[in-house]
Design an enzyme around this catalytic site. Structure first.
Site, PDB file in Angstrom:
ATOM      1  N   ASP A 162       0.862  -1.178   0.000  1.00  0.00           N
ATOM      2  CA  ASP A 162       0.000   0.000   0.000  1.00  0.00           C
ATOM      3  C   ASP A 162       0.904   1.235   0.000  1.00  0.00           C
ATOM      4  OD1 ASP A 162      -2.319   1.639   0.387  1.00  0.00           O
ATOM      5  OD2 ASP A 162      -3.252  -0.030   1.455  1.00  0.00           O
ATOM      6  N   GLU A 184      -6.372   4.038  -6.028  1.00  0.00           N
ATOM      7  CA  GLU A 184      -7.669   4.220  -5.359  1.00  0.00           C
ATOM      8  C   GLU A 184      -8.222   5.567  -5.805  1.00  0.00           C
ATOM      9  OE1 GLU A 184      -9.749   4.527  -0.953  1.00  0.00           O
ATOM     10  OE2 GLU A 184      -7.799   5.419  -1.331  1.00  0.00           O
ATOM     11  N   HIS A 224     -11.423  -2.640   3.078  1.00  0.00           N
ATOM     12  CA  HIS A 224     -11.410  -2.272   4.502  1.00  0.00           C
ATOM     13  C   HIS A 224     -12.163  -0.976   4.790  1.00  0.00           C
ATOM     14  CE1 HIS A 224      -8.384   0.095   2.579  1.00  0.00           C
ATOM     15  NE2 HIS A 224      -8.239   0.837   3.655  1.00  0.00           N
ATOM     16  N   ASP A 225     -12.639  -0.288   3.754  1.00  0.00           N
ATOM     17  CA  ASP A 225     -13.364   0.976   3.961  1.00  0.00           C
ATOM     18  C   ASP A 225     -14.859   0.830   3.748  1.00  0.00           C
ATOM     19  OD1 ASP A 225     -11.001   2.431   4.405  1.00  0.00           O
ATOM     20  OD2 ASP A 225     -10.716   2.778   2.261  1.00  0.00           O
ATOM     21  N   ASP A 234      -2.969   4.663  -2.396  1.00  0.00           N
ATOM     22  CA  ASP A 234      -3.993   5.265  -1.551  1.00  0.00           C
ATOM     23  C   ASP A 234      -4.394   6.658  -2.044  1.00  0.00           C
ATOM     24  OD1 ASP A 234      -5.319   4.904   1.151  1.00  0.00           O
ATOM     25  OD2 ASP A 234      -4.315   6.814   1.498  1.00  0.00           O
TER      26      ASP A 234
HETATM   27  C1  GLC Z   1      -7.919   5.523   1.790  1.00  0.00           C
HETATM   28  C2  GLC Z   1      -7.802   4.311   2.677  1.00  0.00           C
HETATM   29  C3  GLC Z   1      -8.475   4.616   3.971  1.00  0.00           C
HETATM   30  C4  GLC Z   1      -7.747   5.774   4.622  1.00  0.00           C
HETATM   31  C5  GLC Z   1      -7.670   6.973   3.685  1.00  0.00           C
HETATM   32  C6  GLC Z   1      -6.634   7.961   4.156  1.00  0.00           C
HETATM   33  O1  GLC Z   1      -9.227   5.802   1.460  1.00  0.00           O
HETATM   34  O2  GLC Z   1      -8.315   3.185   2.028  1.00  0.00           O
HETATM   35  O3  GLC Z   1      -8.522   3.500   4.820  1.00  0.00           O
HETATM   36  O4  GLC Z   1      -8.401   6.158   5.796  1.00  0.00           O
HETATM   37  O5  GLC Z   1      -7.288   6.620   2.389  1.00  0.00           O
HETATM   38  O6  GLC Z   1      -5.357   7.426   3.991  1.00  0.00           O
END
Ligand code: GLC
Ligand code: CA
Length: 538
Positions: free
Chosen positions: A97, A240, A315-316, A198
């Site tokens: 990540d 992402e 995980h979100d 991310d």
């Molecule tokens: C992304 C991650 C999330 C995190 C955010 C800030 O959306 O998947 O879990 O809180 O970025 O890094």
């Protein structure tokens, strides 16, 4: 030659919740290494590992204080190297990540930057003068409140699009960008399989104009990054990108543009929230809208010049069977239905840990049971604004990020075999029925449906490269063909809890996968609740 990641199935491990090896209640690297046999059995090609870097843990590791060190909670660099090496023996690559929109406020760069306006690291972050004694503008943090935090020492505000302990990096600074690329190369040299990036869509931001996602410099920075790091190497990259549309996804993933392998797009995530409101403002899902979004991303993205990921969970976001299926009387059927409907589509599938055994959301009764910073901050902000706390708990139980973060359920025993100590987050009591031991022992379990689907992708090019053709039906059914040369597969999925009628003229040549009985004909079908199957047709 087709790159490996077009044929791959990726499995996301949330390290904190996967397997604890030393009884401190927190999952760790040795724990993951100890479960590689299980993952090889499932058949996956790569692990996307959520962050294990040194971190104060304000956002469970998405607040990094040293990119080149492993957090002691998770183990050591030697454990990390061992995981990479052992995974390789199991034919599994490790995708790291990459969290470079922001660091932790405990990162050495930020500790330096805060010291004075002329500190050499000052410009690694985004600082602005107060305007009329207030925040520079009304940009909001994703975790509630203003995105600007005042720093007493230097009398300026710094930007944080997430928690105030996650200051945003200033990508306009070429020296900072080079530091990021050096760090990426440090990891590439360790033999990793690539990066999940991310909130990467935020790096081209222009905060003064209120532009955060999809800023003008986003794609130039990604091209620069590609050339300085992973470009031309046998690595997978996935961004992402919450704001990706079809044209934007093409920009990211067209191989001629030297950016990323693929993105995660989240268009379906807005479907059960009120238009223009936050994810907490709930609305019932309309199956017709879900189908439309799924189909659009299959038919409108040209897979010859772009690529995409396909997934239900991470995980979100909450567990899909709890959210859009039925996690009670049709738990097994709906879990298999979601798997069959998605895994035979075009794109690279991702399985989130626990999805393959049908893990469910875990409702809490009180805010004191919630760990996730996003839910906790939202709750307090909205309570202060006069919202009904009961409704807020309901929203957290429906959409909160802890739902998918409860420890992996390995056994029916104490703490689901996750830890011998006290787990950092409650284990779902349903682990007595829903667990890996049970799944492996039952030839009809959800696990084996996933295993079958992974195998089908590995063994049949049509799953990787076939065209997607929608069959027009009622909203409750998703039915499609995959077509390659004179080969044709049919996938049928009933997304509803009601029986559905469907009649097709094709003949079954071979049955591939199903969640009730093997279908014997395609005319005058009555699909059972959440029934799904795939067959070769002629
Ligand atoms: C992304 C991650 C999330 C995190 C955010 C800030 O959306 O998947 O879990 O809180 O970025 O890094
Ligand atoms: Ca541990």
């Amino acid at each position: 030659m087709t790159p490996w990641w077009k044929k791959a199935v990726v499995y996301q491990v949330y390290p904190r919740s996967f397997q604890d090896s030393n009884g401190d209640g927190i999952g760790d690297l040795k724990g993951i290494t100890s479960r590689l046999d299980y993952l090889e059995k499932l058949g996956i090609d790569a692990i996307w590992l959520s962050p294990v870097y040194q971190s104060p843990g304000v956002d469970n590791g998405y607040d990094i204080s040293d990119y080149e060190a492993i957090d002691p909670q998770y183990g050591t660099m030697a454990d990390m190297e061992e995981l990479i090496a052992e995974a390789k023996k199991h034919h599994i690559r490790i995708v790291m990540d990459l969290v470079v929109n922001h660091t932790s406020d405990q990162h050495q760069w930020f500790i330096e930057a805060k010291k004075s306006k002329d500190n050499p690291y000052r410009d690694y972050y985004v600082w602005r003068n107060p305007v009329d004694g207030h925040e520079p503008n009304d940009l909001k943090s994703a975790f509630s409140g203003s995105a600007w935090k005042y720093d007493e020492t230097t009398g300026q505000y710094y930007l944080h699009l997430f928690a105030d302990a996650q200051p945003d990096l200033n990508w306009e600074n070429p020296e900072l960008r080079q530091k990021v690329y050096d760090m990426m190369n440090f990891w590439i040299d360790k033999g990793i399989g690539g990066f999940r990036m991310d909130v990467i869509e935020l790096i081209g931001k222009e905060p003064d104009k209120g532009i955060t996602a999809n800023g003008p410099m986003l794609h130039p920075y990604l091209q620069e990054m590609n050339h300085a790091t992973f470009g031309g190497k046998d690595l997978m990259t996935v961004g992402e990108t919450w704001g990706a549309t079809i044209p934007i996804a093409k920009e990211y993933s067209d191989p001629d543009r030297d950016e990323l392998s693929m993105v995660f797009q989240f268009e379906n995530q807005g479907l059960d929230q009120q238009p223009g409101k936050a994810k907490w403002d709930l609305r019932k899902l309309d199956l017709g809208e879900l189908k439309q979004v799924l189909v659009k991303w299959q038919t409108e993205l040209d897979f010859n010049h772009a690529w995409n990921s396909i997934f239900w969970e991470n995980h979100d976001i909450p567990r899909v069977i709890s959210r859009w299926g039925n996690d009670k009387e049709y738990r097994v059927q709906s879990a298999k239905m979601f798997a069959i409907a998605l895994h035979l589509m075009h794109g690279t599938p991702y399985i989130y840990n626990g999805e393959e055994i049908g893990m469910t959301n875990y409702p809490v009764k009180d805010i004191s049971e919630v760990s996730d910073i996003e839910s906790v901050n939202m709750y307090h902000e909205r309570v202060a604004e006069g919202y009904d706390p009961k409704e807020l708990i309901k929203a957290i139980n429906t959409k909160g990020r802890d739902n998918a973060r409860t420890p992996m359920q390995w056994t029916a025993g104490k703490e689901a075999g996750f830890t011998t100590g006290t787990p950092w987050l409650h284990v779902n009591p349903n682990h007595v029925e829903i667990n890996v031991d049970q799944a492996l022992a039952d030839p009809n379990s959800i696990f084996y449906t996933y295993q079958t689907l992974v195998k089908l992708r590995h063994e049949h090019v049509i799953v990787v490269d076939g065209d997607f053709e929608l069959i027009p039906t009622q909203d409750e059914i998703l039915a499609y063909y995959r077509v390659l040369g004179d080969e044709k597969w049919l996938v049928v999925a009933n997304f509803s809890e009601q029986e559905q009628k469907l009649s097709l003229t094709d003949k079954i040549a071979k049955t591939l996968v199903y969640n009730y009985e093997a279908p014997t004909k395609l005319s005058a079908l009555t699909l059972k609740p959440y029934e799904a199957f795939a067959v070769v047709v002629k």
